[in-house]
Every structure is written in C-alpha cells, then in structure tokens.
Design a protein around this motif. Structure first.
Motif, PDB file in Angstrom:
ATOM      1  N   UNK A 305     -44.040  -2.262 -18.604  1.00  0.00           N
ATOM      2  CA  UNK A 305     -44.067  -3.485 -17.213  1.00  0.00           C
ATOM      3  C   UNK A 305     -44.683  -3.297 -16.175  1.00  0.00           C
ATOM      4  N   UNK A 306     -43.294  -2.447 -15.868  1.00  0.00           N
ATOM      5  CA  UNK A 306     -43.498  -1.386 -14.611  1.00  0.00           C
ATOM      6  C   UNK A 306     -44.906  -0.279 -13.919  1.00  0.00           C
ATOM      7  N   UNK A 307     -45.420   0.085 -15.594  1.00  0.00           N
ATOM      8  CA  UNK A 307     -46.458   1.096 -15.100  1.00  0.00           C
ATOM      9  C   UNK A 307     -48.155   0.651 -14.917  1.00  0.00           C
ATOM     10  N   UNK A 308     -48.266  -1.918 -14.489  1.00  0.00           N
ATOM     11  CA  UNK A 308     -48.858  -1.831 -15.443  1.00  0.00           C
ATOM     12  C   UNK A 308     -49.720  -1.896 -13.874  1.00  0.00           C
ATOM     13  N   UNK A 309     -50.865  -1.386 -13.749  1.00  0.00           N
ATOM     14  CA  UNK A 309     -51.229  -2.129 -11.914  1.00  0.00           C
ATOM     15  C   UNK A 309     -51.641  -2.837 -10.957  1.00  0.00           C
ATOM     16  N   UNK A 310     -50.918  -3.597 -11.885  1.00  0.00           N
ATOM     17  CA  UNK A 310     -50.902  -5.178 -11.209  1.00  0.00           C
ATOM     18  C   UNK A 310     -49.241  -5.121 -10.884  1.00  0.00           C
ATOM     19  N   UNK A 311     -48.901  -4.264 -11.375  1.00  0.00           N
ATOM     20  CA  UNK A 311     -47.142  -4.606 -11.694  1.00  0.00           C
ATOM     21  C   UNK A 311     -46.350  -3.371 -10.425  1.00  0.00           C
ATOM     22  N   UNK A 312     -46.297  -2.759  -9.908  1.00  0.00           N
ATOM     23  CA  UNK A 312     -46.083  -1.255  -9.088  1.00  0.00           C
ATOM     24  C   UNK A 312     -45.086  -2.138  -8.170  1.00  0.00           C
ATOM     25  N   UNK A 313     -43.883  -2.197  -7.799  1.00  0.00           N
ATOM     26  CA  UNK A 313     -43.264  -1.885  -6.651  1.00  0.00           C
ATOM     27  C   UNK A 313     -43.559  -1.668  -5.528  1.00  0.00           C
ATOM     28  N   UNK A 314     -44.531  -1.900  -4.944  1.00  0.00           N
ATOM     29  CA  UNK A 314     -44.660  -1.837  -3.606  1.00  0.00           C
ATOM     30  C   UNK A 314     -44.892  -2.627  -2.215  1.00  0.00           C
ATOM     31  N   UNK A 315     -44.251  -4.000  -2.501  1.00  0.00           N
ATOM     32  CA  UNK A 315     -44.050  -5.322  -1.756  1.00  0.00           C
ATOM     33  C   UNK A 315     -42.822  -5.208  -2.181  1.00  0.00           C
ATOM     34  N   UNK A 316     -42.298  -5.938  -2.789  1.00  0.00           N
ATOM     35  CA  UNK A 316     -41.130  -6.596  -3.216  1.00  0.00           C
ATOM     36  C   UNK A 316     -41.336  -5.495  -4.950  1.00  0.00           C
ATOM     37  N   UNK A 317     -39.762  -5.815  -5.246  1.00  0.00           N
ATOM     38  CA  UNK A 317     -39.026  -4.633  -5.863  1.00  0.00           C
ATOM     39  C   UNK A 317     -38.220  -5.573  -6.812  1.00  0.00           C
ATOM     40  N   UNK A 318     -37.790  -4.913  -8.740  1.00  0.00           N
ATOM     41  CA  UNK A 318     -37.110  -5.958  -9.114  1.00  0.00           C
ATOM     42  C   UNK A 318     -35.257  -6.236  -8.552  1.00  0.00           C
ATOM     43  N   UNK A 319     -35.357  -4.725  -8.011  1.00  0.00           N
ATOM     44  CA  UNK A 319     -33.678  -4.555  -7.472  1.00  0.00           C
ATOM     45  C   UNK A 319     -33.575  -6.545  -6.541  1.00  0.00           C
ATOM     46  N   UNK A 320     -34.316  -6.578  -5.452  1.00  0.00           N
ATOM     47  CA  UNK A 320     -34.594  -7.972  -4.559  1.00  0.00           C
ATOM     48  C   UNK A 320     -34.172  -8.931  -5.664  1.00  0.00           C
ATOM     49  N   UNK A 321     -35.192  -9.205  -6.207  1.00  0.00           N
ATOM     50  CA  UNK A 321     -35.299 -10.460  -7.614  1.00  0.00           C
ATOM     51  C   UNK A 321     -33.931 -10.656  -8.375  1.00  0.00           C
ATOM     52  N   UNK A 322     -33.032  -9.764  -8.378  1.00  0.00           N
ATOM     53  CA  UNK A 322     -31.885  -9.512  -8.847  1.00  0.00           C
ATOM     54  C   UNK A 322     -30.883 -10.774  -7.656  1.00  0.00           C
TER      55      UNK A 322
END
Length: 436
Positions: A305-322
């Motif tokens: 999932x993280x490697x998809x070109x439209x899911x890169x964490x270059x603005x927000x990121x999963x850790x913050x969503x937690x």
C-alpha cells in the motif's frame, strides 16, 4: 495542454512514483478533460463544468491564485460563472472566490451562487477566532526556510490567515443536495473525513466524481498534528460510496485526474483500505489495553500500500493518523499515568540535566545518538537540554544540528516543517550571539 489522464494512467498502472511535484503542480494550466469539463491546476485545483446555464466551479484555490485561475478560465471560455461549490472550507479551496465575485460585478453579471455544507460558515468563524494560531502553523508547515523569519516561523507582513473577507455560502445543506444547472445534474453529498464540512459530487451526465480532498495523490491528510480532528474511518466510507457509483472520471482537488472505471475503483479501494487498516489495528490494541505509545510504534501498513504512487507519506503520514484515531475514540489521556498531570517540561528537563551532569552533557549525548542513527531519542535529549538551559549557545548549536538531521531524514512536509522550525529557532539564537 498536458494530457493529465494519460499521465495518471501511466503512474497508476505501472506503480510509478517520480516525486510529488509531478502530480501536484500549481501551474495555473487549464486542461480540458471531456466535453465541457476542465481542470485548472493550482494550489488546490479548480474543476469547472459547462452546463448551458453558466459555468459550475468546484473550489477556487487560494486567494493568491484566484486571479491566475480566472485568467486561465477565460482563455477557455467567456461564459459566466453561475455557481461555485465549496468541497470544504479550507483556505486553499475557497480563497479565490473573491476574484470571481469581483468579475461578475465588473461585468454587470449576476453574482455566482455559492454552495457549501452547513458547517462551512462555522469553520470560517473558528478561523477568525484562531487567526494567529492558524497563520503561524500554516507558515511553519508550508513556507520554505528561506522565506521564514528565523525563530518566528512566519513571513513578514500582516498576520492574516485566509482570504479577506471569507466569502460565505448562500446555499447550504446538511446531508445531500441535488441540483440541476442547465443540462447537468449535480448530486452533492456530505461526508466527514479531512473535515466535518466536506462534500463530494456525482455528476451523472459525465459519470464523473468531484472528490475534493478525499483523494489528494499523497497519503490521506487524516492525522495532521497541528490541526483539528480528522475522521479516517468515515473517510474510507465515503470512498467506498464513490466506488459504488462506478465513476469513469475522478476529479480530485489535488493531484491528477483519473480516467477508467476499474482504475478509479482500484485507487479508491487502496486508499480506503489503508485508512481502515490503521483504524482496525489501532482499535484492536486500544481494546486490549495498550497505551498510545505502544500503538504508535507497533501499527504499520504493508509496503504494497505505502508504495502506491498516490499513497506516499510526503504530506501527512500513518503515524500521525494513529494519534488522531486515539483522540477520536479514546480522548487525550495517552495511558501513561505520569502524563495525566505532568510536571512542567522545563522542570523535568532541569531534573534530568542535573542527574546527567548538566544540559550540555544531554546535548552532547543527543549529538552522539544522531551519529548512531537514533534520531527519535536524540530529539528528546536535545529538547531537554534546551529547556534546561534555554540561553546556552552551545546547547542551541547542538539542538540545531539534531533537528536539522531529523528534518533531512523525514519524508512528510508536516514533519519537515516542525523539525525545521525548531532548527531555525536555535540557529537564530546562535546567530544573535555571534553578532553580539
């Protein structure tokens, strides 16, 4: 005119990522995407439809982009703008409205009708109450270091956040609004995700969806550490409702438009799955009694999932969503009893510095941890050293090096902004000392 649909298909079908700047391009260029549909690439895109009864716009971008967007639009058509739909009330989506209102006035045309969710105006009132706070955090998050006053985190000039004035919606709705404008139907649907005032639109004549910020070609902005609550599970629900419409054209407010029913469904499904997985895993650990600290350092998404070109964490990121998941479902207490009613940070820092043998000892240990690759722990010690000895120039020099290293190692704009702010803060102290 760029062939945006061909470009997005190349990235999606080939799982190709060539940098965020190639999919989020504030060029002001207008691209026609179908019969009577155009998208203007700006800070936030402007999507427009020809209806036979004036143009319908979705969003107007930032105030500073409004004039450029209008110029690009007028290079395509001189038809009047009859309606403007706010996908939500963020400044980068509504700020340019004044340019269109002024144009209508100057040309003696009817003022465009502004359509938005009923929570848009309360958002504007909240922004007015928190103008200084929002100005500071947005400057810290977006402005390059070269444009910031060192140590202040904001450019010179009036401390105004958002357009002046905010242009209010004059037509609002709560759950759903069906409107026919000319020969085109617009099915406007409220959903919460990044905001509580968001809408997305189904345009059946074109089998198109205007998705606003539900799709942004970066990891969903559902965790921003400096902003109010986001709703990741409800965000995923909205994406799945979009899939059910079987759209053949997806028009996001950031990133590239997407064509093709199967391609769009795949993108929406992957984004929804990423959000649902974070919520599912976080809630499972919460229900098992885990502390927030355990969850933050345990929950991970698969690389597929993280490697998809439209899911890169270059603005927000999963850790913050937690963190936002915890706040939404569990409140602000993180499970650590010492943090319920803690000592002031500076008092704790002074005690730790005394135990270590001085603030400079803590700072030097932080520098050693950077060399060892432990940037997380290094930041803790560098910040304690700073709080224990806020006037120590040597401490500030090391603190700047620590946060500079952390900034360079991070991928997301949010992380880079916060660490860069701390770096510049200490560099400013060092510079003032050297000049004195």
């Amino acid at each position: 005119m760029a062939d945006l649909l061909t470009l997005s298909a190349r990235y999606i079908d080939g799982d190709i990522y060539e940098g965020a700047g190639l999919v989020n391009r504030p060029t002001m260029e207008l691209s026609e995407l179908g019969n009577g549909i155009a998208l203007i690439e700006a800070f936030s895109h402007v999507v427009t439809f020809k209806t036979g009864d004036g143009l319908v716009l979705f969003d107007t971008s930032l105030e500073a982009f409004g004039g450029g967007v209008l110029k690009s639009l007028r290079g395509w058509t001189d038809e009047p703008v009859s309606n403007i739909c706010y996908t939500h009330g963020h400044a980068d989506h509504v700020g340019g409205t004044g340019a269109f209102v002024c144009e209508a006035c100057d040309k003696g045309r009817r003022r465009p009708r502004i359509i938005g969710h009923e929570n848009v105006s309360p958002r504007f009132r909240r922004y007015e109450k928190t103008n200084g706070y929002n100005f500071t955090i947005n400057a810290r998050q977006f402005a390059p270091a070269t444009e910031l006053r060192m140590g202040q985190g904001a450019p010179e000039g009036p401390r105004r956040f958002g357009p002046d004035p905010w242009v209010e919606p004059d037509t609002t709705f709560r759950d759903r609004l069906d409107v026919k404008i000319g020969d085109t139907h617009f099915d406007l649907r409220h959903a919460i995700g990044e905001t509580d005032d968001h809408l997305w639109a189904w345009v059946p004549e074109h089998k198109a969806i205007c998705s606003g910020d539900f799709v942004t070609w970066v990891f969903p902005n559902a965790g921003n550490p400096q902003k109010v609550q986001r709703y990741p599970l409800e965000w995923a629900k909205a994406l799945r409702e979009m899939i059910a419409m079987e759209p053949e054209l997806l028009l996001p407010a950031h990133g590239l438009p997407i064509g093709g029913k199967a391609r769009i469904a795949s993108v929406l499904d992957n984004i929804a799955t990423a959000l649902e997985t974070l919520v599912e895993q976080s809630l499972a650990m919460m229900n098992a009694g885990a502390r927030l600290d355990e969850i933050v350092h345990s929950v991970k998404l698969p690389a597929a999932l993280m490697d998809k070109p439209y899911l890169r964490p270059v603005y927000d990121e999963p850790e913050f969503i937690i963190h936002n998941i915890w706040r939404l479902y569990g409140g602000w207490y993180d499970g650590n009893p010492a943090n319920l009613k803690p000592a002031p940070d500076a008092v704790l820092a002074a005690e730790m510095a005394a135990l270590a043998g001085g603030a400079l000892v803590l700072a030097k240990r932080a520098a050693a941890l950077v060399e060892a690759g432990d940037l997380r722990l290094a930041c803790h010690l560098a910040e304690m050293a700073f709080l224990a000895a806020p006037a120590d120039v040597q401490v500030h020099g090391i603190r700047a090096e620590v946060y500079g290293a952390r900034r360079k190692a991070e991928a997301s704009l949010m992380s880079k902004g916060i660490y860069g702010f701390a770096e510049r803060q200490s560099l400013n102290i060092v510079a003032e000392h050297n000049q004195g």
